[in-house]
Design a protein around this motif. Sequence first.
Motif: not given
Length: 108
Positions: A1-7, A63-70
């Motif tokens: 799921m981490a690889q799915f686009p956020v858009r 996970a991409p960097q944008q998901h690490l905080d979550s």
Amino acid sequence: MAQFPVRPILITGENGEGLMKFNLPSYRDILYKTFFQLRHYGKEDVSVLTAMLEAIAFAGEGAPQQHLDSLKETARYVIEKAELDQMPAMDREWINQKLQAVEKVTGR
């Protein structure tokens, strides 16, 4: 799921015409919905707690960097209500090892 686009995702036909558009929940929401009941019912079970932390660490590896905080936030959430000071020392040590694995992949 981490690889799915956020858009929003647009599925197109062979000619490029839009056939379907849908939005995925946020990654944070996906993590919450995955872990909230496990956390509630497993807060006193070291095997459940460590399995959740292992899953979070595993998710962090790809996970991409944008998901690490979550992911970091979710790991804190998972152990937030666990009464770690009431657990045997070996259980606390095991949980701390799993927390360190999460910290390692998420950059603390």
